[in-house]
Design a protein around this motif. Structure first.
Motif, PDB file in Angstrom:
ATOM      1  N   ASN A 133       0.823  -1.212   0.000  1.00 13.20           N
ATOM      2  CA  ASN A 133       0.000   0.000   0.000  1.00 13.20           C
ATOM      3  C   ASN A 133       0.857   1.261   0.000  1.00 13.20           C
ATOM      4  N   ALA A 134       1.896   1.262   0.834  1.00 13.83           N
ATOM      5  CA  ALA A 134       2.767   2.439   0.902  1.00 13.83           C
ATOM      6  C   ALA A 134       3.451   2.689  -0.435  1.00 13.83           C
ATOM      7  N   HIS A 135       3.958   1.638  -1.044  1.00 11.88           N
ATOM      8  CA  HIS A 135       4.641   1.780  -2.328  1.00 11.88           C
ATOM      9  C   HIS A 135       3.671   2.255  -3.408  1.00 11.88           C
ATOM     10  N   ARG A 136       2.494   1.639  -3.472  1.00  9.41           N
ATOM     11  CA  ARG A 136       1.542   1.972  -4.538  1.00  9.41           C
ATOM     12  C   ARG A 136       1.013   3.389  -4.389  1.00  9.41           C
ATOM     13  N   PHE A 137       0.637   3.765  -3.165  1.00 11.46           N
ATOM     14  CA  PHE A 137       0.117   5.117  -2.965  1.00 11.46           C
ATOM     15  C   PHE A 137       1.197   6.153  -3.266  1.00 11.46           C
ATOM     16  N   GLU A 285      -9.087   4.879   0.749  1.00 14.65           N
ATOM     17  CA  GLU A 285      -9.063   3.596   0.049  1.00 14.65           C
ATOM     18  C   GLU A 285      -8.375   3.706  -1.309  1.00 14.65           C
ATOM     19  N   ARG A 286      -8.272   4.919  -1.861  1.00 12.97           N
ATOM     20  CA  ARG A 286      -7.682   5.151  -3.178  1.00 12.97           C
ATOM     21  C   ARG A 286      -7.076   6.550  -3.191  1.00 12.97           C
ATOM     22  N   ILE A 287      -6.219   6.831  -4.155  1.00 14.64           N
ATOM     23  CA  ILE A 287      -5.537   8.124  -4.125  1.00 14.64           C
ATOM     24  C   ILE A 287      -6.503   9.288  -4.331  1.00 14.64           C
ATOM     25  N   GLU A 288      -7.634   9.026  -4.999  1.00 14.21           N
ATOM     26  CA  GLU A 288      -8.608  10.102  -5.196  1.00 14.21           C
ATOM     27  C   GLU A 288      -9.152  10.622  -3.872  1.00 14.21           C
ATOM     28  N   ASP A 289      -9.186   9.749  -2.859  1.00  4.11           N
ATOM     29  CA  ASP A 289      -9.642  10.196  -1.539  1.00  4.11           C
ATOM     30  C   ASP A 289      -8.714  11.266  -0.971  1.00  4.11           C
ATOM     31  N   ILE A 290      -7.457  11.221  -1.357  1.00  3.91           N
ATOM     32  CA  ILE A 290      -6.483  12.236  -0.927  1.00  3.91           C
ATOM     33  C   ILE A 290      -6.535  13.454  -1.836  1.00  3.91           C
ATOM     34  N   LEU A 291      -6.518  13.218  -3.148  1.00  8.66           N
ATOM     35  CA  LEU A 291      -6.445  14.320  -4.101  1.00  8.66           C
ATOM     36  C   LEU A 291      -7.651  15.249  -4.019  1.00  8.66           C
ATOM     37  N   GLU A 292      -8.827  14.694  -3.688  1.00  2.00           N
ATOM     38  CA  GLU A 292     -10.009  15.554  -3.629  1.00  2.00           C
ATOM     39  C   GLU A 292      -9.956  16.532  -2.456  1.00  2.00           C
ATOM     40  N   GLU A 293      -9.064  16.278  -1.486  1.00  2.00           N
ATOM     41  CA  GLU A 293      -8.860  17.221  -0.387  1.00  2.00           C
ATOM     42  C   GLU A 293      -7.771  18.243  -0.721  1.00  2.00           C
ATOM     43  N   LEU A 294      -7.109  18.036  -1.856  1.00  2.00           N
ATOM     44  CA  LEU A 294      -6.030  18.930  -2.299  1.00  2.00           C
ATOM     45  C   LEU A 294      -6.374  19.396  -3.707  1.00  2.00           C
ATOM     46  N   PRO A 295      -7.300  20.343  -3.847  1.00  2.00           N
ATOM     47  CA  PRO A 295      -7.876  20.678  -5.163  1.00  2.00           C
ATOM     48  C   PRO A 295      -6.853  21.061  -6.213  1.00  2.00           C
ATOM     49  N   SER A 296      -5.814  21.808  -5.871  1.00  2.00           N
ATOM     50  CA  SER A 296      -4.852  22.238  -6.884  1.00  2.00           C
ATOM     51  C   SER A 296      -4.111  21.050  -7.484  1.00  2.00           C
ATOM     52  N   ILE A 297      -3.813  20.058  -6.645  1.00  2.00           N
ATOM     53  CA  ILE A 297      -3.134  18.862  -7.140  1.00  2.00           C
ATOM     54  C   ILE A 297      -4.079  18.034  -7.994  1.00  2.00           C
TER      55      ILE A 297
END
Length: 373
Positions: A133-137, A285-297
């Motif tokens: 998980n760490a490597h993939r994320f 659960e997926r990288i989109e869960d992170i990216l949606e909290e960081l709008p510019s990224i």
């Protein structure tokens, strides 16, 4: 940096009992470390205690050797550098924290400090799934444009660094490794090869003087820099009494986003993440869960993906031109500077793309890509 300036900074940092807070107050008055030692003695009274004034007034016994060692190190490799509080490229994110370091030792790509970053931390003894998980994320987040920050420890930290390096090879961002020792040391020793790869393609960072050995108290302090350099912190696996939870707490206190990957209710390495989620961390659960909290990224990642998808059926040269253009208006000369085509060849390619409806010619001899529905 001149040798005399280096000596003044090291004296300020190595004087026992002075501390970062008092040193920052002195720097606010003078603007530089050398100027501090040019002040008359009574000028220190409003800032320092009697014990601190006495300490700063004495040159540390080891200072000359440390200056020589550091000067040799600085000049031994063009990738060796020192970043000072007040330098133009000192990370704004660190300046917003409660305890920014006065000086950072760098080995690698200094320019990475100015890029958006996310911390990934977790257990030193993770499960196989945690490592994956760490490597993939880390790899996917690097490809999305986030520099991955971690602490070079065994387990999750190492997997995150390696994932980010793999992402960098695919055109993504890279990784920052915050060390708890001097940069002339590598800890743990099993990460010698990883440290070498990071020095070549990422950036090793430490606030500790050269020669600083492994001291347990330095690693929790190091964690404030992992949190401070990052837009957010992802905890992959962690027990309830884990240093990773310290990093997550520091990130939260600094106003950063905290993310956690859930796991089995039967696994001790899931309990720290579950506790963070109960406290308000976002379940991931997926990288989109992170990216949606960081709008510019997220916006940058979407644009990059859109370009890749929409050029897939074009001839190679045309696809390369569109990749260089993005969606912002650009002049012929500006585009030529980005690529390797002569202006005449590039004009022909732009004409083909315009006739195919891929780009539009704007006023002022500008060109812009047309985003298809």
């Amino acid at each position: 940096m001149e040798r005399a300036e280096l000596a003044a900074w090291l004296r300020l940092l190595e004087s026992p009992g002075v501390g970062l807070e008092a040193a920052r107050r002195l720097l606010t008055q003078t603007g530089s470390a050398p100027a501090i030692f040019d002040l008359p003695g009574d000028a220190w009274q409003a800032v320092l205690s009697p014990a601190q004034r006495a300490s700063l007034g004495q040159v540390p016994d080891h200072l000359a050797d440390l200056v020589e060692q550091t000067w040799v190190w600085l000049n031994a490799d063009p990738r060796h550098d020192i970043l000072l509080l007040g330098d133009a490229d000192y990370p704004a994110a660190l300046l917003q924290t409660a305890d920014p370091p006065l000086l950072l030792y760098l080995h690698g790509r200094r320019e990475l400090l100015g890029r958006p970053a996310l911390a990934i931390v977790g257990s030193r003894s993770p499960t196989a799934q945690g490592v994956d998980n760490a490597h993939r994320f880390a790899q996917d987040l690097s490809k999305a444009g986030l520099t991955i920050v971690s602490g070079m420890a065994l387990g999750i930290d190492g997997a995150a660094h390696r994932g980010a390096l793999d992402g960098a090879l695919a055109g993504g961002a890279s990784t920052l490794a915050l060390m708890g020792t001097g940069l002339d040391q590598t800890y743990p020793r099993r990460h010698l090869q990883l440290a070498q790869e990071i020095s070549e393609n990422g950036l090793l960072i430490s606030e500790y003087s050269l020669g600083t050995p492994v001291l347990p108290a330095n690693f929790p302090r190091r964690n404030r820099l992992i949190a401070g350099l990052s837009m957010g912190c992802l905890v992959v696996e962690a027990a309830l009494k884990s240093g990773s939870l310290i990093t997550a707490r520091l990130a939260s206190e600094a106003g950063r986003e905290v993310f956690a990957i859930p796991g089995s209710i039967h696994s001790p390495l899931s309990r720290g993440c579950h506790e963070l989620i109960r406290q308000g961390a976002k379940l991931v659960e997926r990288i989109e869960d992170i990216l949606e909290e960081l709008p510019s990224i997220q916006a940058a990642a979407n644009a990059k993906q859109a370009v890749a998808e929409n050029v897939s059926n074009l001839p190679t040269a045309q696809a390369q031109v569109l990749n260089l253009m993005g969606f912002d208006p650009v002049s012929l000369d500006g585009l030529a500077q980005r690529g390797a085509w002569p202006v005449a060849d590039l004009s022909g390619l732009l004409l083909e793309l315009e006739l195919n409806g891929e780009i539009a010619r704007l006023a002022g001899q500008l060109f812009q890509r047309r985003k298809k529905a």
